[in-house]
Write a protein that holds these residues in place. Sequence first.
Motif, PDB file in Angstrom:
ATOM      1  N   CYS A 140       0.879  -1.169   0.000  1.00 54.18           N
ATOM      2  CA  CYS A 140       0.000   0.000   0.000  1.00 54.18           C
ATOM      3  C   CYS A 140       0.917   1.218   0.000  1.00 54.18           C
ATOM      4  CB  CYS A 140      -0.840   0.062   1.264  1.00 54.18           C
ATOM      5  SG  CYS A 140      -1.781  -1.423   1.546  1.00 54.18           S
ATOM      6  N   VAL A 142       0.496   3.997   1.681  1.00 53.85           N
ATOM      7  CA  VAL A 142       0.597   4.400   3.091  1.00 53.85           C
ATOM      8  C   VAL A 142       0.099   3.220   3.917  1.00 53.85           C
ATOM      9  CG1 VAL A 142      -0.372   5.932   4.872  1.00 53.85           C
ATOM     10  CG2 VAL A 142       0.310   6.884   2.648  1.00 53.85           C
ATOM     11  N   TYR A 143       0.839   2.867   4.964  1.00 54.45           N
ATOM     12  CA  TYR A 143       0.358   1.816   5.857  1.00 54.45           C
ATOM     13  C   TYR A 143      -0.453   2.462   6.972  1.00 54.45           C
ATOM     14  CZ  TYR A 143       3.428  -1.138   3.198  1.00 54.45           C
ATOM     15  OH  TYR A 143       4.018  -1.800   2.154  1.00 54.45           O
ATOM     16  N   CYS A 144      -1.771   2.262   6.884  1.00 55.53           N
ATOM     17  CA  CYS A 144      -2.684   2.903   7.840  1.00 55.53           C
ATOM     18  C   CYS A 144      -2.544   2.207   9.180  1.00 55.53           C
ATOM     19  CB  CYS A 144      -4.121   2.788   7.351  1.00 55.53           C
ATOM     20  SG  CYS A 144      -4.282   3.225   5.613  1.00 55.53           S
ATOM     21  N   CYS A 147      -5.150  -0.500  10.168  1.00 52.75           N
ATOM     22  CA  CYS A 147      -5.460  -1.501   9.137  1.00 52.75           C
ATOM     23  C   CYS A 147      -5.983  -2.823   9.725  1.00 52.75           C
ATOM     24  CB  CYS A 147      -4.197  -1.788   8.333  1.00 52.75           C
ATOM     25  SG  CYS A 147      -4.496  -2.965   7.010  1.00 52.75           S
ATOM     26  N   VAL A 153      -0.383  -7.087   5.363  1.00 54.63           N
ATOM     27  CA  VAL A 153       0.044  -5.857   4.713  1.00 54.63           C
ATOM     28  C   VAL A 153       1.403  -5.416   5.243  1.00 54.63           C
ATOM     29  CG1 VAL A 153      -0.534  -3.392   4.763  1.00 54.63           C
ATOM     30  CG2 VAL A 153      -2.245  -5.057   4.079  1.00 54.63           C
ATOM     31  N   GLY A 186      -3.836  -5.581   0.962  1.00 58.52           N
ATOM     32  CA  GLY A 186      -3.122  -4.461   0.398  1.00 58.52           C
ATOM     33  C   GLY A 186      -3.994  -3.588  -0.519  1.00 58.52           C
ATOM     34  N   ASP A 187      -3.300  -2.854  -1.342  1.00 62.22           N
ATOM     35  CA  ASP A 187      -4.004  -1.973  -2.263  1.00 62.22           C
ATOM     36  C   ASP A 187      -3.739  -2.435  -3.689  1.00 62.22           C
ATOM     37  OD1 ASP A 187      -4.830   0.251  -3.861  1.00 62.22           O
ATOM     38  OD2 ASP A 187      -4.872   1.424  -2.008  1.00 62.22           O
ATOM     39  N   ARG A 217      -7.151   2.633  -1.516  1.00 60.28           N
ATOM     40  CA  ARG A 217      -7.002   3.907  -0.802  1.00 60.28           C
ATOM     41  C   ARG A 217      -6.075   4.849  -1.566  1.00 60.28           C
ATOM     42  NH1 ARG A 217      -5.770   5.987   5.234  1.00 60.28           N
ATOM     43  NH2 ARG A 217      -7.563   7.360   5.175  1.00 60.28           N
ATOM     44  N   HIS A 245     -11.542   4.931   0.648  1.00 57.72           N
ATOM     45  CA  HIS A 245     -11.482   4.954   2.117  1.00 57.72           C
ATOM     46  C   HIS A 245     -10.986   6.326   2.590  1.00 57.72           C
ATOM     47  CE1 HIS A 245      -9.348   2.678   5.738  1.00 57.72           C
ATOM     48  NE2 HIS A 245      -9.975   3.755   6.145  1.00 57.72           N
TER      49      HIS A 245
END
Length: 384
Positions: A140, A142-144, A147, A153, A186-187, A217, A245
């Motif tokens: 991703c 950005v790693y939120c 998550c 992820v 992931g994205d 995202r 998101h």
Amino acid sequence: MALEIVTKNNVRDRYKSPERPDVWKDTSDKDWNNWVWQQQKRIKSMEQLEKVIHVNEEERNAFAQSHEQFNMGITPYYASLMDKDDPNCPIRLQSVPKMGELFIHPAEMEDPLGEEKDMPVPGVTHRYPDRVLFYTTHNCPVYCRHCTRKRKVSDPSSAAQTAQLEAGLKYIEEHKEIRDVIISGGDPLSNSDERLEYILSRLRAMDHIEVFRLGTRNLVTLPQRITDSFVQMLRKYHPVFIHTHFNHPKEVTRETFDACTRLADAGCVINNQMVLLKGVNDKAEIVKELNHKLLMMRVRPYYIFQCDMSQGISHFRTPVETGLEIIRKLRGWTSGMAVPHYVIDAPGGGGKIPLLPPDYLIGHEGKTWKLRNYKGKEYEYIEP
Ligand code: SF4
């Protein structure tokens, strides 16, 4: 390639680009607007982060103790939305580690939604009869920090390899009851256009597949990813739905407006899935402002998710009553389109359960239904 934004009226002017922090003041626009450059320059260390914001003691300690389990990764674009002096800035809360991550509540789980147990082949969760979740990458932009899929992820060693991808496609091809494929991660937009097109074309060739959803995202954290060539590619595979998101009005900028415009002009339907997060968006006025801004970008507020039982996120979790109160303060007080469904994704794989404040339906006697409107006034509806 420069992108033409079709909207010519004054709506776009209401959205502003963030100011670039000093460290990127001399970066050319060409680089800044290039998603590959943004990916390559992601902030992954304290040293890099300290060039952008005034990191506090807690953030420094939390990073040191957490980054081996769950990496930090922040695009320069998303970092430029941060308040450099305020550790409670909603962008910082979502992307910079906090000490709360180190506490694991006994009720929290590694796989809170039971996605692994419903996996007939690695990389495909098949829980509901007619739809599947298809994991295509574990990266991703950005790693939120909140998550749900922290277990996968940010760990590239667990990403879908070609053999796994092919096994997933084969499974979907053989199961004619599947009509809806949620391409996730992931994205999924961390994949190249070529890889995504390969997946979409294979799925579109299956006669039983009706719709795709791309759960991404990137619109929020790397809007530069939505290039002309990418949206032209998507056009070939409609109907394509985008589930994104956004969590806070600060995330809505000129760049996100342009990205959403490109997707909407290319015929994609865009839905937003907000996660309710303490200190970020746990107030009705914040959610209302966000949803109004989303609608003007042709993004439909679709879900508010109660924070799930993922490990190390109890500092983000709000009481259920907070979500109900937000819905009460939205329904009737603003357009119905700006009122999403508030849901709990039931722990262990029970699926999404909508929570409706109970106040609107008082009860019924035979064909007489007693109702209450958003102002608390009571009415009767008699079925003819
Ligand atoms: S983009 Fe989605 S999958 Fe990736 S870290 Fe954020 S919440 Fe997790």
